[in-house]
Design an enzyme around this catalytic site. Structure first.
Site, PDB file in Angstrom:
ATOM      1  N   SER A  19       0.841  -1.191   0.000  1.00 25.76           N
ATOM      2  CA  SER A  19       0.000   0.000   0.000  1.00 25.76           C
ATOM      3  C   SER A  19       0.878   1.242   0.000  1.00 25.76           C
ATOM      4  CB  SER A  19      -0.904   0.027   1.240  1.00 25.76           C
ATOM      5  OG  SER A  19      -1.576   1.270   1.367  1.00 25.76           O
ATOM      6  N   TYR A  36      -2.494  -0.765   9.809  1.00 26.72           N
ATOM      7  CA  TYR A  36      -2.504  -1.089   8.380  1.00 26.72           C
ATOM      8  C   TYR A  36      -1.199  -0.641   7.728  1.00 26.72           C
ATOM      9  CZ  TYR A  36      -4.309  -1.486   3.603  1.00 26.72           C
ATOM     10  OH  TYR A  36      -4.498  -1.825   2.278  1.00 26.72           O
TER      11      TYR A  36
END
Length: 251
Positions: free
Chosen positions: A143, A157
């Site tokens: 990401s 995350y």
């Protein structure tokens, strides 16, 4: 001959927006897919759409033993796996003012699914690829958050995805001579259900305004890159992280 003829591709989280786009693209390019998801009905519907080129498996990636078994079950289907796409992910909030037990429980779940499960599958893939005549390819979904950081409720995350990047680089450096190539994809905002909360509370246009293109990525934008990497044509780019964020974060 299509670019992926004869290639067997295992895709985790295949019922989601990116996973299903990858599956359709791989099959359209001549490959066969093993579709994993925790949602049995959704992944079965995708397999029905794709026909004989698709088979399905279900597993809860929060459970280490189920994750390990997923690889064994997938390998047994065709006797080989050429490409692993670690796509499955979750995005639960962990507000900083939450009670410690609640906050840590989200971290534990997020790291289990977003980092430890990919690690287990990579571990099994490396061992398998070392014995295959053509080796194999690992493609891990990271990401933009691994580099830019993430919103306040999602430290976990960002941390997990940074771990995915570091793991991918390590595999590429240490296991290339065993026939393993490894790549990471680092999307920014992609128009999928994973970003539903942001879309409903802030709006997709806010994400689009951060990009150099004035638009957010669609699942197919990610699938196109994954399908190319799955061909093996980018072998000497092993260890690379490919940013797909519309220049919302340039490094």
């Amino acid at each position: 001959m299509s670019r992926l003829d004869g290639r067997i591709v295992l895709i985790t989280g295949a019922a989601g927006g990116i996973g299903s786009a990858v599956a359709r693209t791989v099959v359209a390019d001549g490959g066969e897919v093993i579709l994993h998801d925790v949602n049995e009905d959704a992944v079965a519907a995708l397999a029905h759409e794709l026909g004989n080129a698709a088979t399905t498996l279900t597993a809860n990636l929060a459970e280490a033993k189920e994750t390990e078994q997923l690889w064994a079950d997938a390998l047994a289907l065709h006797g080989r796996i050429d490409v692993l796409v670690n796509n499955a992910g979750i995005y639960p909030p962990a507000p900083i003012d939450a009670h410690l037990e609640d906050w840590i429980s989200v971290w534990d779940l997020s790291l289990a699914v977003n980092l430890k499960a990919p690690a287990i599958l990579c571990k099994e893939a490396v061992k398998t690829y070392a014995l295959q005549d053509r080796g194999g390819i690992i493609i891990n979904l990271a990401s933009r958050a691994a580099f830019r950081g993430e919103d306040p409720d999602y430290w976990h995350y960002a941390a997990a995805k940074a771990g995915v990047v570091a793991m991918t680089r390590t595999i590429a450096r240490q296991n290339g001579r065993q026939g393993v190539t490894a790549f990471a994809i680092a999307p920014g905002y992609v128009d999928t259900s994973l970003n539903k909360v942001f879309a409903e509370s802030v709006g997709v246009q806010a994400a689009a305004d951060q990009t150099g293109l004035g638009e957010v990525a669609q699942p197919q934008d990610i699938a196109n890159i994954i399908a190319f990497l799955a061909t093996g044509l980018a072998r000497h780019a092993t260890g690379t992280t490919i940013d797909v964020n519309g220049a919302s974060y340039v490094r």
